[in-house]
Design an enzyme around this catalytic site. Structure first.
Site, PDB file in Angstrom:
ATOM      1  N   LYS A  54      -9.490  16.470   0.149  1.00  0.00           N
ATOM      2  CA  LYS A  54     -10.326  16.767  -1.018  1.00  0.00           C
ATOM      3  C   LYS A  54     -11.565  17.898  -0.685  1.00  0.00           C
ATOM      4  CE  LYS A  54      -9.125  12.331  -3.255  1.00  0.00           C
ATOM      5  NZ  LYS A  54      -9.744  10.961  -3.679  1.00  0.00           N
ATOM      6  N   GLN A  98     -14.353   6.712  -2.038  1.00  0.00           N
ATOM      7  CA  GLN A  98     -12.931   6.383  -1.884  1.00  0.00           C
ATOM      8  C   GLN A  98     -12.252   5.017  -2.023  1.00  0.00           C
ATOM      9  OE1 GLN A  98     -10.423   8.764  -1.956  1.00  0.00           O
ATOM     10  NE2 GLN A  98      -8.508   7.731  -1.165  1.00  0.00           N
ATOM     11  N   ASP A 121     -14.508  10.884 -10.747  1.00  0.00           N
ATOM     12  CA  ASP A 121     -13.452   9.998 -10.871  1.00  0.00           C
ATOM     13  C   ASP A 121     -13.012   9.610 -12.218  1.00  0.00           C
ATOM     14  OD1 ASP A 121     -11.794   9.608  -8.491  1.00  0.00           O
ATOM     15  OD2 ASP A 121     -13.364   8.400  -7.512  1.00  0.00           O
TER      16      ASP A 121
HETATM   17  N1  GUN Z   1      -7.716   6.169  -3.778  1.00  0.00           N
HETATM   18  C1  GUN Z   1      -6.698   6.468  -4.319  1.00  0.00           C
HETATM   19  N2  GUN Z   1      -6.785   7.595  -5.195  1.00  0.00           N
HETATM   20  C2  GUN Z   1      -8.061   7.737  -5.461  1.00  0.00           C
HETATM   21  C3  GUN Z   1      -8.699   8.429  -6.155  1.00  0.00           C
HETATM   22  O1  GUN Z   1      -8.226   9.217  -7.076  1.00  0.00           O
HETATM   23  N3  GUN Z   1     -10.020   8.287  -6.311  1.00  0.00           N
HETATM   24  C4  GUN Z   1     -10.756   7.194  -5.604  1.00  0.00           C
HETATM   25  N4  GUN Z   1     -12.000   7.274  -5.538  1.00  0.00           N
HETATM   26  N5  GUN Z   1      -9.939   6.482  -4.685  1.00  0.00           N
HETATM   27  C5  GUN Z   1      -8.958   6.684  -4.560  1.00  0.00           C
END
Ligand code: GUN
Length: 297
Positions: A54, A98, A121
């Site tokens: 990311k 995350q 998100d």
């Molecule tokens: N863990 C797995 N996918 C995601 C996501 O899209 N956002 C977040 N914050 N955690 C994740």
């Protein structure tokens, strides 16, 4: 008949090139890059890989990526204090904590503490509420947003289509259903307790599978010519001992014989999720700076 393949990698690459142009424009207009902060608590290797990719994608798009790792024994109060700091930071437009978080931390409380304007998100109740009432200022979860982008590229207008979403999570199923409703589809949300799941799926012109069960959706569950979006990423034992492979929630080879178009796993929905995270960060940045959203963002 063999279905057309929906190439999520190509779609994500094209979107990321567009976003890089918007990111340059944002930097030129405001004198600063759009900024995304990621927070990872602990050292789960899969989460670490996700977060690294990311940040890398953020930098490649000409935005500022800040990673804030915390040790596995971080308390909820310590994480909340970091979120407050990032909420106040004028150079940060998007905050991504995350998931999953360690057991001592209540994820709902942490998500609640994120400034909804920086919630890239789209998990905060303010954003899910805005999405539910069709407010276009909602920040929308990245995976369903990516699915919708692929569907619109493939089909153009979705108006009037029968859409079935399998899965009712807050991260994919529910927001996906809200987005499809916003496109004037007739939407059914199916899940593990749905009676006659195969029969429900057979009426779908658009079938989105987000259940997390390897190859659960069989070929004979699919209406001939339907568009199938497979959100699943499941690791299963490979052909050789000790090896594994990734499969979706859809039995791909069977489904391809029935569908009109289908996303592969990997290379379908997955790459779109990061592209949409960059898009949400740029949208949040424009709003925070009081700039109109450029066309196409
Ligand atoms: N863990 C797995 N996918 C995601 C996501 O899209 N956002 C977040 N914050 N955690 C994740």
């Amino acid at each position: 008949m063999s279905a057309a393949l929906i190439d999520g990698r190509a779609a994500a690459d094209a979107l990321r090139r567009q976003l890089a142009i918007h990111a340059d424009f944002f930097r030129a207009s405001t004198g600063r890059p759009a900024g995304l902060a990621t927070v990872l608590v602990g050292e789960d290797p899969a989460s670490a890989v996700y977060v690294r990719s990311k940040i890398k994608a953020t930098e490649e798009a000409g935005m500022h990526g800040v990673h804030r790792p915390l040790p596995a024994d971080t308390s909820e109060a310590e994480l909340l204090a970091l979120v407050v700091e990032l909420n106040r930071d004028p150079g940060i437009d998007g905050i991504l904590v995350q998931l999953p978080l360690p057991a001592q931390i209540d994820a709902a409380r942490v998500i609640d503490s994120i400034d909804p304007g920086k919630d890239v998100d789209g998990f905060h109740v303010v954003n899910s509420g805005r999405l539910a009432i069709g407010d276009p200022t909602a920040l929308v979860p990245c995976t369903p947003l990516g699915c919708l982008h692929l569907l619109k590229e493939q089909l153009g207008s979705l108006s009037g289509a029968e859409a079935v979403v399998i899965g009712r999570s807050n991260i994919v199923g529910k927001p996906m259903a809200a987005l499809l409703l916003g496109e004037s589809c007739t939407v059914t949300i199916a899940h593990s307790r749905t009676r006659d799941l195969a029969e429900v799926c057979r009426r779908a012109d658009i079938l989105v599978a987000a259940v997390g069960r390897p190859e659960m959706v069989r070929g004979d569950w699919i209406k001939p010519g339907a568009t199938v979006i497979d959100v699943g990423i499941n690791r299963v034992p490979g052909a050789e001992p000790g090896k594994s492979r990734i499969v979706g929630d859809v039995a791909f080879a069977e489904a391809r014989e029935m569908a009109g178009a289908i996303t592969p796993v990997p290379g379908g929905v997955g790459p779109m999720t990061i592209a949409m995270l960059l898009r949400n960060t740029l949208v949040a940045a424009h709003r925070r700076a009081g700039l109109a959203l450029p066309k196409g963002l």
